[in-house]
Scaffold this motif. Structure first.
Motif, PDB file in Angstrom:
ATOM      1  N   UNK A 222     -15.760  -9.751 -17.020  1.00  0.00           N
ATOM      2  CA  UNK A 222     -15.440  -9.493 -15.612  1.00  0.00           C
ATOM      3  C   UNK A 222     -13.948  -9.213 -15.435  1.00  0.00           C
ATOM      4  N   UNK A 223     -13.100  -9.977 -16.157  1.00  0.00           N
ATOM      5  CA  UNK A 223     -11.656  -9.742 -16.059  1.00  0.00           C
ATOM      6  C   UNK A 223     -11.285  -8.383 -16.630  1.00  0.00           C
ATOM      7  N   UNK A 224     -11.912  -8.007 -17.742  1.00  0.00           N
ATOM      8  CA  UNK A 224     -11.644  -6.688 -18.319  1.00  0.00           C
ATOM      9  C   UNK A 224     -12.044  -5.585 -17.356  1.00  0.00           C
ATOM     10  N   UNK A 225     -13.174  -5.754 -16.718  1.00  0.00           N
ATOM     11  CA  UNK A 225     -13.618  -4.756 -15.751  1.00  0.00           C
ATOM     12  C   UNK A 225     -12.671  -4.705 -14.550  1.00  0.00           C
ATOM     13  N   UNK A 226     -12.129  -5.850 -14.155  1.00  0.00           N
ATOM     14  CA  UNK A 226     -11.184  -5.870 -13.038  1.00  0.00           C
ATOM     15  C   UNK A 226      -9.910  -5.114 -13.376  1.00  0.00           C
ATOM     16  N   UNK A 227      -9.405  -5.300 -14.610  1.00  0.00           N
ATOM     17  CA  UNK A 227      -8.198  -4.583 -15.024  1.00  0.00           C
ATOM     18  C   UNK A 227      -8.446  -3.083 -15.045  1.00  0.00           C
ATOM     19  N   UNK A 228      -9.590  -2.690 -15.575  1.00  0.00           N
ATOM     20  CA  UNK A 228      -9.907  -1.267 -15.602  1.00  0.00           C
ATOM     21  C   UNK A 228     -10.090  -0.707 -14.193  1.00  0.00           C
ATOM     22  N   UNK A 229     -10.648  -1.535 -13.297  1.00  0.00           N
ATOM     23  CA  UNK A 229     -10.806  -1.079 -11.920  1.00  0.00           C
ATOM     24  C   UNK A 229      -9.445  -0.895 -11.261  1.00  0.00           C
ATOM     25  N   UNK A 230      -8.513  -1.824 -11.524  1.00  0.00           N
ATOM     26  CA  UNK A 230      -7.163  -1.672 -10.969  1.00  0.00           C
ATOM     27  C   UNK A 230      -6.477  -0.428 -11.509  1.00  0.00           C
ATOM     28  N   UNK A 231      -6.696  -0.155 -12.815  1.00  0.00           N
ATOM     29  CA  UNK A 231      -6.051   1.017 -13.402  1.00  0.00           C
ATOM     30  C   UNK A 231      -6.641   2.320 -12.880  1.00  0.00           C
ATOM     31  N   UNK A 232      -7.942   2.313 -12.596  1.00  0.00           N
ATOM     32  CA  UNK A 232      -8.588   3.553 -12.150  1.00  0.00           C
ATOM     33  C   UNK A 232      -8.361   3.810 -10.661  1.00  0.00           C
ATOM     34  N   UNK A 233      -8.684   2.801  -9.839  1.00  0.00           N
ATOM     35  CA  UNK A 233      -8.655   3.046  -8.401  1.00  0.00           C
ATOM     36  C   UNK A 233      -7.512   2.390  -7.674  1.00  0.00           C
ATOM     37  N   UNK A 234      -6.930   1.332  -8.242  1.00  0.00           N
ATOM     38  CA  UNK A 234      -5.851   0.645  -7.555  1.00  0.00           C
ATOM     39  C   UNK A 234      -6.377  -0.208  -6.416  1.00  0.00           C
ATOM     40  N   UNK A 235      -6.294  -1.511  -6.582  1.00  0.00           N
ATOM     41  CA  UNK A 235      -6.799  -2.402  -5.542  1.00  0.00           C
ATOM     42  C   UNK A 235      -5.899  -2.391  -4.316  1.00  0.00           C
ATOM     43  N   UNK A 236      -4.577  -2.270  -4.530  1.00  0.00           N
ATOM     44  CA  UNK A 236      -3.615  -2.232  -3.425  1.00  0.00           C
ATOM     45  C   UNK A 236      -2.702  -1.032  -3.619  1.00  0.00           C
ATOM     46  N   UNK A 237      -2.503  -0.285  -2.537  1.00  0.00           N
ATOM     47  CA  UNK A 237      -1.680   0.927  -2.575  1.00  0.00           C
ATOM     48  C   UNK A 237      -0.464   0.713  -1.676  1.00  0.00           C
ATOM     49  N   UNK A 238       0.737   0.768  -2.281  1.00  0.00           N
ATOM     50  CA  UNK A 238       1.987   0.585  -1.547  1.00  0.00           C
ATOM     51  C   UNK A 238       2.479   1.962  -1.085  1.00  0.00           C
ATOM     52  N   UNK A 239       2.576   2.124   0.228  1.00  0.00           N
ATOM     53  CA  UNK A 239       3.016   3.397   0.803  1.00  0.00           C
ATOM     54  C   UNK A 239       4.273   3.156   1.634  1.00  0.00           C
ATOM     55  N   UNK A 240       5.328   3.908   1.313  1.00  0.00           N
ATOM     56  CA  UNK A 240       6.578   3.822   2.061  1.00  0.00           C
ATOM     57  C   UNK A 240       6.455   4.749   3.271  1.00  0.00           C
ATOM     58  N   UNK A 241       6.281   4.161   4.431  1.00  0.00           N
ATOM     59  CA  UNK A 241       6.114   4.957   5.654  1.00  0.00           C
ATOM     60  C   UNK A 241       7.464   5.487   6.133  1.00  0.00           C
ATOM     61  N   UNK A 242       8.454   4.617   6.230  1.00  0.00           N
ATOM     62  CA  UNK A 242       9.810   5.019   6.632  1.00  0.00           C
ATOM     63  C   UNK A 242      10.760   4.671   5.499  1.00  0.00           C
ATOM     64  N   UNK A 243      11.367   5.657   4.839  1.00  0.00           N
ATOM     65  CA  UNK A 243      12.320   5.348   3.769  1.00  0.00           C
ATOM     66  C   UNK A 243      13.562   4.680   4.330  1.00  0.00           C
ATOM     67  N   UNK A 244      14.359   4.081   3.481  1.00  0.00           N
ATOM     68  CA  UNK A 244      15.586   3.423   3.961  1.00  0.00           C
ATOM     69  C   UNK A 244      16.501   4.411   4.686  1.00  0.00           C
ATOM     70  N   UNK A 245      16.921   4.009   5.856  1.00  0.00           N
ATOM     71  CA  UNK A 245      17.747   4.881   6.694  1.00  0.00           C
ATOM     72  C   UNK A 245      19.230   4.617   6.442  1.00  0.00           C
ATOM     73  N   UNK A 246      20.045   5.660   6.697  1.00  0.00           N
ATOM     74  CA  UNK A 246      21.489   5.519   6.642  1.00  0.00           C
ATOM     75  C   UNK A 246      21.987   5.327   8.069  1.00  0.00           C
ATOM     76  N   UNK A 247      22.327   4.104   8.478  1.00  0.00           N
ATOM     77  CA  UNK A 247      22.694   3.837   9.880  1.00  0.00           C
ATOM     78  C   UNK A 247      24.016   4.531  10.244  1.00  0.00           C
TER      79      UNK A 247
END
Length: 515
Positions: free
Chosen positions: A393-418
């Motif tokens: 089950x753990x091996x399948x979980x690692x492969x699932x993370x590698x294939x589909x990604x359980x969590x996707x980090x998206x930068x909506x607003x990049x760092x601004x220069x004030x």
């Protein structure tokens, strides 16, 4: 209530006497606070927004097959623990903040200021995070926020990989341990079975059943033995009651034979040959048959010696020539052989029964030990199978993370220069400084009034001194005194208005400058 009002009025009258001191101190404190606020360095805040998408199509599809941790909870915990000393030190290196650091004290101060200045704000019940940092230099604030974004994403992905790898290593180690335990348990069971093979038997019958069967066989053998003995005794009685027929005498030198004993010996030898085909020399039936043959041969030799001594050899030969007598002798010999065989069989069954009874006393202890061994083996086997399933089950979980990604980090607003400072908020701080000056002026007048008290009426004088007051003298209000009083009030009011107007003007000017 009247006394309280009178006391408050007394305090106010005492403070009114030193109003100019309070106004002057308010001006001093307010102007000093305004200068401090104006000289405060500007701080520029850079922000970035990140959305963590934890909704994956693979999660419902792989439900029950792969390990799926609570990603939302992990992300929330990550946001709370990201600002730690190791991460701050890594952030200093990533943002090149340590270029001007020369001493350990400066580095500690830099770590402390970063730890206090870094902010991670999250919207309630959403995975939207805002990373912020304020600095006197806008480009440095932007670098810090950019490094913090990278560290946030890497920590999220790296922690999942580290957790998965650590879990797999732990499971692998446990599988090896339980595999060794399983092998040891199997060896213990095997050695126990080999050591107690005779007691365990084929596993299909218990010793109570075996004892009952052997008891039945013993009773059957004893019954057959009694029947054989009765038949033999009947034949012996018939032989004793028969009158022998005398025949011509045989030559004295001819071989002497005793048909009765010879027939029995021949029958026993035939039985012995048949027994040796199925049993060994140590079998009780073989040993018993040989013993009977030896006894019969000894008996034959003894009877021949007695007959020769009595001179009855010719008569004995005549008896041997009687056919009926010879048949009865042969039947008697066979009966003797059967009696010996049945006696040996009954003795063997009796020995088996005694052995089974002795062994049966050890069976409960052996069965308990065997049950304990099997129970230990079953526990190790169940844990081993469970660990193997979890590893898959753990091996399948690692492969699932590698294939589909359980969590996707998206930068909506990049760092601004004030471009505009975010702090300090001088427009808000200046009115607060004005109020602080007024509060300082009030405090000073109250303090002086308490240090230099005065009595405003006869009642307060009587209460403080405890002496009777006979009367009071009023001050006459002349036109000159009234005019002077009005000028004083006007001057004091002008000072207060000027104080408020100066701070209001400062706020307007700041708005125009920032606007």
């Amino acid at each position: 209530m009247e006394e309280l009002v009178t006391q408050i009025v007394g305090y106010l009258r005492g403070m009114w006497r030193f109003r100019w001191w309070g106004l002057a101190f308010a001006w001093i404190v307010g102007l000093a606070a305004g200068v401090v606020i104006y000289l405060m360095p500007d701080r520029y805040e850079s922000t970035a927004r990140i959305h963590v998408d934890t909704q994956s199509v693979l999660r419902p599809l792989m439900s029950g097959l792969a390990v799926q941790p609570n990603i939302d909870q992990q992300i929330a915990m990550l946001s709370r623990t990201l600002i730690s000393r190791p991460n701050v030190e890594k952030l200093i290196t990533m943002a090149d903040l340590d270029l001007d650091v020369r001493t350990p004290e400066q580095r500690e101060a830099l770590i402390g200021s970063l730890t206090k200045g870094l902010q991670i704000r999250s919207a309630e019940r959403t995975n939207l995070f805002t990373l912020a940092y304020a600095d006197t230099r806008p480009e440095r604030a932007q670098r810090v926020v950019q490094s913090l974004v990278s560290l946030f994403v890497e920590s999220g992905l790296g922690s999942k990989r580290q957790d998965s790898d650590a879990a797999r290593r732990f499971i692998e180690e446990q599988i090896r341990n339980y595999e060794q335990k399983l092998v040891e348990a199997e060896n213990r069971v095997k050695e126990f079975r080999l050591r107690n093979m005779g007691l365990l038997g084929d596993g299909g019958r218990d010793y109570v059943t075996q004892i009952a069967q052997v008891t039945a066989q013993l009773q059957q053998a004893q019954l057959e033995l009694r029947e054989a003995e009765n038949a033999r005794d009947a034949m012996q009685r018939q032989l004793v009651g028969e009158e022998p027929v005398l025949l011509p005498q045989t030559p004295p030198n001819s071989a002497v034979s005793i048909p009765e004993i010879d027939g029995r010996i021949d029958t026993l030898k035939r039985n012995l040959d048949a027994l040796l085909q199925g049993y060994t020399e140590q079998h009780p039936d073989v040993v018993g048959t040989r013993r009977v043959i030896e006894e019969l041969e000894a008996q034959k030799r003894q009877q021949i010696e007695e007959m020769r001594a009595m001179g009855g050899g010719s008569q004995f030969g005549a008896l041997n020539s009687n056919p009926v007598f010879q048949q009865m002798k042969l039947a008697l010999a066979e009966s003797e052989s059967r009696v010996a065989s049945m006696r040996a069989r009954a003795g063997e069954y009796q020995a088996r029964l005694e052995s089974l009874k002795e062994i049966a006393k050890q069976v409960p202890e052996i069965e308990a030990e065997m049950a304990q061994l099997n129970r230990d083996y079953d526990v190790h086997k169940a844990n081993y199978d469970s660990l193997v399933a979890r590893r898959e089950s753990a091996t399948m979980s690692v492969e699932m993370d590698a294939q589909g990604g359980v969590a996707d980090f998206r930068v909506i607003d990049p760092p601004t220069l004030p471009t505009a400072p975010s702090a300090p908020n001088r427009i808000l701080l200046l009115p607060l400084a004005a109020l602080a000056g007024l509060a300082a002026g009030f405090a000073l007048t109250f303090l002086i009034s308490q240090l230099r008290p005065a009595f405003a009426d006869g009642r307060s004088l009587r209460e403080v001194t405890g002496l009777p007051v006979l009367g009071t003298v009023s001050m006459l209000q002349t036109d000159e005194r009234k005019s002077k009083r009005r000028r004083g009030l006007l001057a004091f009011g002008s000072g207060v208005v000027a104080y408020a107007a100066s701070f209001a003007a400062a706020v307007v000017v700041l708005k125009l400058i920032q606007g």
